[in-house]
Design a protein around this motif. Structure first.
Motif, PDB file in Angstrom:
ATOM      1  N   MET A  78      71.261  29.678  23.703  1.00 46.96           N
ATOM      2  CA  MET A  78      70.051  29.389  22.930  1.00 46.96           C
ATOM      3  C   MET A  78      69.841  27.899  22.691  1.00 46.96           C
ATOM      4  O   MET A  78      68.961  27.519  21.929  1.00 46.96           O
ATOM      5  CB  MET A  78      70.093  30.141  21.601  1.00 46.96           C
ATOM      6  N   ASP A  79      70.651  27.075  23.328  1.00 46.20           N
ATOM      7  CA  ASP A  79      70.432  25.630  23.259  1.00 46.20           C
ATOM      8  C   ASP A  79      69.558  25.208  24.439  1.00 46.20           C
ATOM      9  O   ASP A  79      69.841  25.566  25.592  1.00 46.20           O
ATOM     10  CB  ASP A  79      71.753  24.873  23.306  1.00 46.20           C
ATOM     11  N   VAL A 136      69.623  36.655  23.567  1.00 44.67           N
ATOM     12  CA  VAL A 136      68.471  35.861  24.016  1.00 44.67           C
ATOM     13  C   VAL A 136      68.850  35.031  25.241  1.00 44.67           C
ATOM     14  O   VAL A 136      69.925  34.424  25.291  1.00 44.67           O
ATOM     15  CB  VAL A 136      67.979  34.939  22.887  1.00 44.67           C
ATOM     16  N   MET A 137      67.949  35.016  26.200  1.00 40.87           N
ATOM     17  CA  MET A 137      68.097  34.169  27.383  1.00 40.87           C
ATOM     18  C   MET A 137      66.801  33.379  27.559  1.00 40.87           C
ATOM     19  O   MET A 137      65.711  33.943  27.489  1.00 40.87           O
ATOM     20  CB  MET A 137      68.369  35.011  28.634  1.00 40.87           C
ATOM     21  N   ILE A 138      66.920  32.076  27.756  1.00 43.90           N
ATOM     22  CA  ILE A 138      65.754  31.199  27.898  1.00 43.90           C
ATOM     23  C   ILE A 138      65.819  30.539  29.267  1.00 43.90           C
ATOM     24  O   ILE A 138      66.827  29.924  29.624  1.00 43.90           O
ATOM     25  CB  ILE A 138      65.717  30.125  26.795  1.00 43.90           C
ATOM     26  N   SER A 139      64.746  30.653  30.033  1.00 40.06           N
ATOM     27  CA  SER A 139      64.711  30.065  31.370  1.00 40.06           C
ATOM     28  C   SER A 139      64.167  28.649  31.319  1.00 40.06           C
ATOM     29  O   SER A 139      63.671  28.181  30.300  1.00 40.06           O
ATOM     30  CB  SER A 139      63.850  30.934  32.299  1.00 40.06           C
ATOM     31  N   ALA A 140      64.231  27.962  32.451  1.00 38.96           N
ATOM     32  CA  ALA A 140      63.826  26.566  32.521  1.00 38.96           C
ATOM     33  C   ALA A 140      62.339  26.375  32.234  1.00 38.96           C
ATOM     34  O   ALA A 140      61.927  25.310  31.767  1.00 38.96           O
ATOM     35  CB  ALA A 140      64.170  25.986  33.884  1.00 38.96           C
ATOM     36  N   ASP A 141      61.519  27.386  32.512  1.00 37.87           N
ATOM     37  CA  ASP A 141      60.081  27.272  32.258  1.00 37.87           C
ATOM     38  C   ASP A 141      59.699  27.733  30.857  1.00 37.87           C
ATOM     39  O   ASP A 141      58.520  27.834  30.526  1.00 37.87           O
ATOM     40  CB  ASP A 141      59.280  28.048  33.306  1.00 37.87           C
ATOM     41  N   ARG A 161      56.794  33.180  26.002  1.00 39.25           N
ATOM     42  CA  ARG A 161      57.110  31.882  26.603  1.00 39.25           C
ATOM     43  C   ARG A 161      56.949  30.791  25.546  1.00 39.25           C
ATOM     44  O   ARG A 161      55.934  30.761  24.827  1.00 39.25           O
ATOM     45  CB  ARG A 161      56.186  31.602  27.790  1.00 39.25           C
ATOM     46  N   LEU A 162      57.936  29.930  25.424  1.00 40.12           N
ATOM     47  CA  LEU A 162      57.852  28.827  24.479  1.00 40.12           C
ATOM     48  C   LEU A 162      56.646  27.959  24.787  1.00 40.12           C
ATOM     49  O   LEU A 162      56.334  27.710  25.964  1.00 40.12           O
ATOM     50  CB  LEU A 162      59.120  27.969  24.540  1.00 40.12           C
TER      51      LEU A 162
END
Length: 248
Positions: A78-79, A136-141, A161-162
């Motif tokens: 999550m960082d 939680v998993m956050i992708s590069a986009d 999406r952030l």
């Protein structure tokens, strides 16, 4: 009498303000995503009977150093760290938008995705919430996925999406809470697909501690010089008064 004392006092006052800004930068050397504060000053000529070389020092609009800080890999899912220019969008207490580079995110007790300062992170459709018990998993986009929720076949659900933005630096101003906001009259920026993230990493402060220490020494010397000028002006005034008394 030459109004040198007032000119020196204006210089001493601005040296103190600059010293306060540098001290604040030093205090945030270890603050993730911090942007060093820059104080701007300008000279204003004195209008009157004084010499044409006389000028006061006044404060101009403060700014910030927008250079990227060092990226530290943490391995924590999550960082996130913004690559190059760009900002994460968060929701403030009044419901407005603000922008930050602080990317050590967490999930609150109610499932809301937020920063370590308890500010809700904004996605394309508003604040984001993660299903209970999901990882939680956050992708590069900026795509946020919840693992362990949603379709049993895939075991993954897309949360959203952030909202990653990249407004012009001139349109941003820092608030007292350290967050950046759009200046009065500037429209809120739309999400910029060109802004990407580095996951499992956080961006550190862009304050250079060595340069900050040098600036603190220079500001102290500048303040000392201005105070010596005040003392000299006062001594000249006293001597002038003594001569006037003797002549009368």
């Amino acid at each position: 009498m030459d109004r040198m004392i007032y000119i020196a006092m204006s210089g001493a006052k601005q040296a103190m303000e600059q010293q306060a800004s540098v001290a604040n930068n030093m205090a945030n050397v270890s603050t993730p995503g911090f942007r060093a504060q820059l104080n701007n000053f300008r000279a204003v000529p004195v209008v009157g009977q004084e010499a044409a070389t006389r000028a006061f020092v006044v404060t101009a609009t403060p700014g910030a150093d927008m250079s990227t800080g060092p990226i530290t890999e943490t391995g924590r899912p999550m960082d996130v760290a913004v690559r190059g220019d760009g900002w994460l969008t968060v929701q403030t207490a009044d419901g407005g938008e603000a922008y930050t580079r602080v990317g050590n995110l967490q999930v609150g007790a109610d499932g809301q995705l937020m920063t370590m300062n308890k500010l809700p992170v904004v996605g394309d459709a508003g604040p984001m919430a993660v299903p209970p018990g999901a990882a939680v998993m956050i992708s590069a986009d900026g795509l946020v996925s919840a693992i362990g929720a949603g379709d049993p076949a895939t075991n993954v659900a897309q949360v959203g999406r952030l909202k990653l933005v990249n407004p012009a630096a001139a349109d941003l101003q820092r608030g007292d809470d350290g967050l950046f906001r759009m200046r009065a009259g500037a429209a809120a920026p739309d999400a910029d697909p060109a802004v990407t993230l580095q996951t499992g990493a956080v961006e550190g402060s862009n304050v250079n501690p060595v340069s900050a220490m040098v600036d603190m020494i220079a500001n102290a010397r500048s303040f000392e010089m201005q105070m010596k000028a005040v003392k000299s002006a006062d001594e000249n005034d006293q001597r002038a008064n003594q001569l006037l008394s003797m002549s009368s």
